[in-house]
Design a protein around this motif. Structure first.
Motif, PDB file in Angstrom:
ATOM      1  N   LEU A 111      -6.663  -3.143  -2.935  1.00 13.25           N
ATOM      2  CA  LEU A 111      -5.571  -2.197  -2.721  1.00 13.25           C
ATOM      3  C   LEU A 111      -5.775  -1.288  -1.514  1.00 13.25           C
ATOM      4  O   LEU A 111      -4.822  -0.890  -0.863  1.00 13.25           O
ATOM      5  CB  LEU A 111      -5.395  -1.335  -3.975  1.00 13.25           C
ATOM      6  CG  LEU A 111      -5.130  -2.110  -5.269  1.00 13.25           C
ATOM      7  CD1 LEU A 111      -5.160  -1.173  -6.466  1.00 13.25           C
ATOM      8  CD2 LEU A 111      -3.796  -2.837  -5.187  1.00 13.25           C
ATOM      9  N   MET A 112      -7.024  -0.962  -1.224  1.00 10.58           N
ATOM     10  CA  MET A 112      -7.261  -0.015  -0.131  1.00 10.58           C
ATOM     11  C   MET A 112      -8.703  -0.109   0.361  1.00 10.58           C
ATOM     12  O   MET A 112      -9.632  -0.246  -0.423  1.00 10.58           O
ATOM     13  CB  MET A 112      -6.981   1.421  -0.610  1.00 10.58           C
ATOM     14  CG  MET A 112      -7.175   2.490   0.445  1.00 10.58           C
ATOM     15  SD  MET A 112      -6.929   4.159  -0.241  1.00 10.58           S
ATOM     16  CE  MET A 112      -5.179   4.089  -0.647  1.00 10.58           C
ATOM     17  N   LEU A 113      -8.870  -0.047   1.683  1.00 12.67           N
ATOM     18  CA  LEU A 113     -10.189   0.084   2.275  1.00 12.67           C
ATOM     19  C   LEU A 113     -10.494   1.577   2.364  1.00 12.67           C
ATOM     20  O   LEU A 113      -9.661   2.370   2.799  1.00 12.67           O
ATOM     21  CB  LEU A 113     -10.192  -0.549   3.666  1.00 12.67           C
ATOM     22  CG  LEU A 113     -11.531  -0.726   4.372  1.00 12.67           C
ATOM     23  CD1 LEU A 113     -12.471  -1.590   3.561  1.00 12.67           C
ATOM     24  CD2 LEU A 113     -11.324  -1.323   5.745  1.00 12.67           C
ATOM     25  N   PHE A 131      -0.289 -10.651  -5.411  1.00 14.95           N
ATOM     26  CA  PHE A 131      -0.115  -9.688  -6.495  1.00 14.95           C
ATOM     27  C   PHE A 131       0.874  -8.608  -6.056  1.00 14.95           C
ATOM     28  O   PHE A 131       1.164  -8.448  -4.864  1.00 14.95           O
ATOM     29  CB  PHE A 131      -1.451  -9.045  -6.870  1.00 14.95           C
ATOM     30  CG  PHE A 131      -2.083  -8.247  -5.759  1.00 14.95           C
ATOM     31  CD1 PHE A 131      -1.804  -6.895  -5.604  1.00 14.95           C
ATOM     32  CD2 PHE A 131      -2.961  -8.848  -4.862  1.00 14.95           C
ATOM     33  CE1 PHE A 131      -2.381  -6.157  -4.583  1.00 14.95           C
ATOM     34  CE2 PHE A 131      -3.542  -8.115  -3.827  1.00 14.95           C
ATOM     35  CZ  PHE A 131      -3.249  -6.772  -3.699  1.00 14.95           C
ATOM     36  N   ILE A 132       1.399  -7.900  -7.036  1.00 12.42           N
ATOM     37  CA  ILE A 132       2.277  -6.751  -6.768  1.00 12.42           C
ATOM     38  C   ILE A 132       1.707  -5.579  -7.553  1.00 12.42           C
ATOM     39  O   ILE A 132       1.886  -5.474  -8.755  1.00 12.42           O
ATOM     40  CB  ILE A 132       3.726  -7.031  -7.208  1.00 12.42           C
ATOM     41  CG1 ILE A 132       4.275  -8.268  -6.495  1.00 12.42           C
ATOM     42  CG2 ILE A 132       4.615  -5.819  -6.924  1.00 12.42           C
ATOM     43  CD1 ILE A 132       5.652  -8.672  -6.969  1.00 12.42           C
ATOM     44  N   CYS A 187      -1.380  -8.821   0.368  1.00 19.07           N
ATOM     45  CA  CYS A 187      -1.412  -8.766  -1.104  1.00 19.07           C
ATOM     46  C   CYS A 187      -1.943 -10.067  -1.702  1.00 19.07           C
ATOM     47  O   CYS A 187      -1.361 -10.621  -2.657  1.00 19.07           O
ATOM     48  CB  CYS A 187      -0.023  -8.455  -1.650  1.00 19.07           C
ATOM     49  SG  CYS A 187       0.576  -6.820  -1.206  1.00 19.07           S
ATOM     50  N   ASN A 188      -3.058 -10.547  -1.152  1.00 22.61           N
ATOM     51  CA  ASN A 188      -3.716 -11.736  -1.694  1.00 22.61           C
ATOM     52  C   ASN A 188      -4.895 -11.331  -2.572  1.00 22.61           C
ATOM     53  O   ASN A 188      -5.650 -10.421  -2.223  1.00 22.61           O
ATOM     54  CB  ASN A 188      -4.234 -12.641  -0.575  1.00 22.61           C
ATOM     55  CG  ASN A 188      -3.128 -13.383   0.124  1.00 22.61           C
ATOM     56  OD1 ASN A 188      -2.808 -13.093   1.271  1.00 22.61           O
ATOM     57  ND2 ASN A 188      -2.543 -14.357  -0.541  1.00 22.61           N
ATOM     58  N   ILE A 189      -5.056 -12.017  -3.684  1.00 20.83           N
ATOM     59  CA  ILE A 189      -6.234 -11.820  -4.530  1.00 20.83           C
ATOM     60  C   ILE A 189      -7.466 -12.340  -3.798  1.00 20.83           C
ATOM     61  O   ILE A 189      -7.387 -13.314  -3.045  1.00 20.83           O
ATOM     62  CB  ILE A 189      -6.041 -12.557  -5.865  1.00 20.83           C
ATOM     63  CG1 ILE A 189      -4.959 -11.852  -6.690  1.00 20.83           C
ATOM     64  CG2 ILE A 189      -7.341 -12.652  -6.659  1.00 20.83           C
ATOM     65  CD1 ILE A 189      -4.543 -12.606  -7.917  1.00 20.83           C
ATOM     66  N   ILE A 190      -8.603 -11.685  -3.992  1.00 23.27           N
ATOM     67  CA  ILE A 190      -9.853 -12.165  -3.407  1.00 23.27           C
ATOM     68  C   ILE A 190     -10.897 -12.352  -4.508  1.00 23.27           C
ATOM     69  O   ILE A 190     -10.857 -11.687  -5.546  1.00 23.27           O
ATOM     70  CB  ILE A 190     -10.414 -11.224  -2.328  1.00 23.27           C
ATOM     71  CG1 ILE A 190     -10.726  -9.827  -2.908  1.00 23.27           C
ATOM     72  CG2 ILE A 190      -9.456 -11.115  -1.151  1.00 23.27           C
ATOM     73  CD1 ILE A 190     -11.442  -8.915  -1.921  1.00 23.27           C
ATOM     74  N   THR A 191     -11.812 -13.268  -4.267  1.00 24.65           N
ATOM     75  CA  THR A 191     -12.962 -13.447  -5.145  1.00 24.65           C
ATOM     76  C   THR A 191     -14.225 -13.217  -4.325  1.00 24.65           C
ATOM     77  O   THR A 191     -14.232 -13.434  -3.111  1.00 24.65           O
ATOM     78  CB  THR A 191     -12.998 -14.855  -5.766  1.00 24.65           C
ATOM     79  OG1 THR A 191     -13.112 -15.829  -4.721  1.00 24.65           O
ATOM     80  CG2 THR A 191     -11.736 -15.119  -6.579  1.00 24.65           C
ATOM     81  N   LYS A 247     -10.946  -0.112  -2.844  1.00 25.29           N
ATOM     82  CA  LYS A 247     -10.369   0.220  -4.131  1.00 25.29           C
ATOM     83  C   LYS A 247      -9.571  -0.998  -4.565  1.00 25.29           C
ATOM     84  O   LYS A 247      -8.802  -1.555  -3.787  1.00 25.29           O
ATOM     85  CB  LYS A 247      -9.468   1.440  -4.024  1.00 25.29           C
ATOM     86  CG  LYS A 247     -10.220   2.722  -3.703  1.00 25.29           C
ATOM     87  CD  LYS A 247      -9.291   3.927  -3.736  1.00 25.29           C
ATOM     88  CE  LYS A 247     -10.057   5.211  -3.492  1.00 25.29           C
ATOM     89  NZ  LYS A 247      -9.191   6.409  -3.615  1.00 25.29           N
ATOM     90  N   ALA A 248      -9.759  -1.407  -5.810  1.00 23.19           N
ATOM     91  CA  ALA A 248      -9.142  -2.660  -6.254  1.00 23.19           C
ATOM     92  C   ALA A 248      -8.898  -2.627  -7.759  1.00 23.19           C
ATOM     93  O   ALA A 248      -9.456  -1.797  -8.484  1.00 23.19           O
ATOM     94  CB  ALA A 248     -10.046  -3.837  -5.901  1.00 23.19           C
ATOM     95  N   TYR A 249      -8.060  -3.564  -8.189  1.00 19.94           N
ATOM     96  CA  TYR A 249      -7.867  -3.788  -9.630  1.00 19.94           C
ATOM     97  C   TYR A 249      -8.672  -5.017 -10.006  1.00 19.94           C
ATOM     98  O   TYR A 249      -8.424  -6.121  -9.522  1.00 19.94           O
ATOM     99  CB  TYR A 249      -6.392  -4.001  -9.957  1.00 19.94           C
ATOM    100  CG  TYR A 249      -6.137  -4.121 -11.443  1.00 19.94           C
ATOM    101  CD1 TYR A 249      -5.968  -2.982 -12.218  1.00 19.94           C
ATOM    102  CD2 TYR A 249      -6.079  -5.368 -12.059  1.00 19.94           C
ATOM    103  CE1 TYR A 249      -5.737  -3.073 -13.591  1.00 19.94           C
ATOM    104  CE2 TYR A 249      -5.847  -5.476 -13.429  1.00 19.94           C
ATOM    105  CZ  TYR A 249      -5.685  -4.331 -14.189  1.00 19.94           C
ATOM    106  OH  TYR A 249      -5.468  -4.436 -15.533  1.00 19.94           O
ATOM    107  N   CYS A 250      -9.678  -4.818 -10.857  1.00 22.93           N
ATOM    108  CA  CYS A 250     -10.575  -5.904 -11.242  1.00 22.93           C
ATOM    109  C   CYS A 250      -9.972  -6.665 -12.421  1.00 22.93           C
ATOM    110  O   CYS A 250      -9.693  -6.083 -13.483  1.00 22.93           O
ATOM    111  CB  CYS A 250     -11.943  -5.349 -11.622  1.00 22.93           C
ATOM    112  SG  CYS A 250     -13.115  -6.627 -12.137  1.00 22.93           S
ATOM    113  N   ARG A 251      -9.780  -7.961 -12.267  1.00 29.96           N
ATOM    114  CA  ARG A 251      -9.169  -8.769 -13.323  1.00 29.96           C
ATOM    115  C   ARG A 251     -10.149  -9.054 -14.467  1.00 29.96           C
ATOM    116  O   ARG A 251      -9.722  -9.355 -15.574  1.00 29.96           O
ATOM    117  CB  ARG A 251      -8.624 -10.065 -12.728  1.00 29.96           C
ATOM    118  CG  ARG A 251      -7.465  -9.810 -11.782  1.00 29.96           C
ATOM    119  CD  ARG A 251      -6.607 -11.023 -11.580  1.00 29.96           C
ATOM    120  NE  ARG A 251      -5.310 -10.672 -11.015  1.00 29.96           N
ATOM    121  CZ  ARG A 251      -4.301 -11.528 -10.876  1.00 29.96           C
ATOM    122  NH1 ARG A 251      -4.446 -12.789 -11.282  1.00 29.96           N
ATOM    123  NH2 ARG A 251      -3.162 -11.138 -10.363  1.00 29.96           N
TER     124      ARG A 251
END
Length: 299
Positions: A163-165, A202-203, A141-145, A175-179
């Motif tokens: 969140l998911m490959l 993140f959670i 659960c690490n944020i990536i850039t 699949k991800a949540y884009c900040r």
């Protein structure tokens, strides 16, 4: 700690068949007396462990013993090992050790039923490293850039919660949540460059109500294509059989739905002179324009 040691002693005996008390003591960094007490506990619990004295003696376990055989059926044991073998191919942490222990417990040999290579043909180790980083970030659960190249070639800097490959239609996505967008997005892995794992965690999970996340907001378009029977292999490889019809000459008539963007034109042109766009007219006209522009470059 003691219970873990007792279980691992069983694993070792099932795997190696015979060991000495000295070897077990050195492995667990305890005294031989402690190992002897552990063996007595296991024996009194009904585990068929025996000891042989003498120069070639040691501690063993009966060959026909399988751990908790009554709990799991033969098929269930195979399913568990097959699933873990799949995770092992995905480089899940410590899976080799887990597989070795369960194979020993179930008295099963290596399955080797699957192999997964995330990289595309002619790619290098950099491409494989992407998946290692993405997997690690998702599990921890690490944020990536990263830098992302859009369909139109625009490069943007993204900060996301992975969140998911996801594998879909011959391509890998996350699949991800884009900040930046404050919304859920998917990103094609091959277009992700310079991936960095941040210390920040993140959670979040993908809400059920979100449904299938789209790569972009463009609407879909339905194409009607006529494709030569000479490249039947591509038709059967790339299109759903339910979307394939045949004309009187044995050629294929395919109806397919794709996102409406410039990718469509490159895909159609990849079929060379073996394809004709029948509908819609605007896509057909765009293909003609692209062909004319190509011809000019070669005149």
């Amino acid at each position: 700690m003691k219970s873990n040691r007792l279980f691992e002693i069983i694993y070792i005996l099932l795997d190696k068949k015979r060991v000495t008390a000295k070897e077990l003591a050195e492995h667990f960094e305890v005294s031989r007396r402690t190992i002897c007490r552990d063996i007595e506990i296991l024996s009194s619990s009904g585990i068929p462990i025996y000891t042989d004295k003498g120069r070639n003696g040691g501690i063993g376990i009966l060959d026909n013993f399988t751990f908790d055989k009554s709990i799991l059926s033969e098929q269930e044991q195979k399913e568990i090992l097959a699933s873990l073998e799949g995770l092992n191919m995905l480089k899940y942490p410590d899976m080799n050790s887990t597989l070795a222990k369960l194979r020993a417990l179930f008295c099963k040999s290596d399955l080797n039923w699957i192999t997964v290579d995330f990289s595309h043909w002619c790619s290098n180790n950099v491409e494989k490293d992407k998946f290692i980083k993405i997997k690690s970030a998702i599990l921890d659960c690490n944020i990536i850039t990263f830098e992302y190249i859009s369909t139109y070639g625009k490069i943007t800097k993204r900060c996301v919660e992975p969140l998911m490959l996801w594998f879909k239609e011959k391509s890998w996505y996350i699949k991800a949540y884009c900040r930046q967008k404050n919304d859920y997005r998917i990103f094609k892995v091959v277009r992700m460059k310079n991936i960095c794992i941040c210390e920040q965690t993140f959670i979040r999970s993908i809400p059920i109500e979100v449904g299938e996340i789209k790569e972009d907001k463009n609407k879909n378009i339905i194409l009607k294509l006529k494709i030569s029977k000479d490249i039947a292999y591509r038709v059967y490889d790339e299109f759903d059989i339910d979307n394939i019809l045949y004309d009187n000459d044995g050629n294929f008539i395919v109806n397919v739905q794709y996102p409406q963007n410039d990718w469509i034109y490159g895909y159609v042109l990849s079929f060379g002179n073996h394809i004709e766009v029948l509908e819609p007219i605007d896509v057909r006209d765009k293909i003609l324009q692209i062909v004319d522009d190509i011809k000019i470059k070669y005149l």
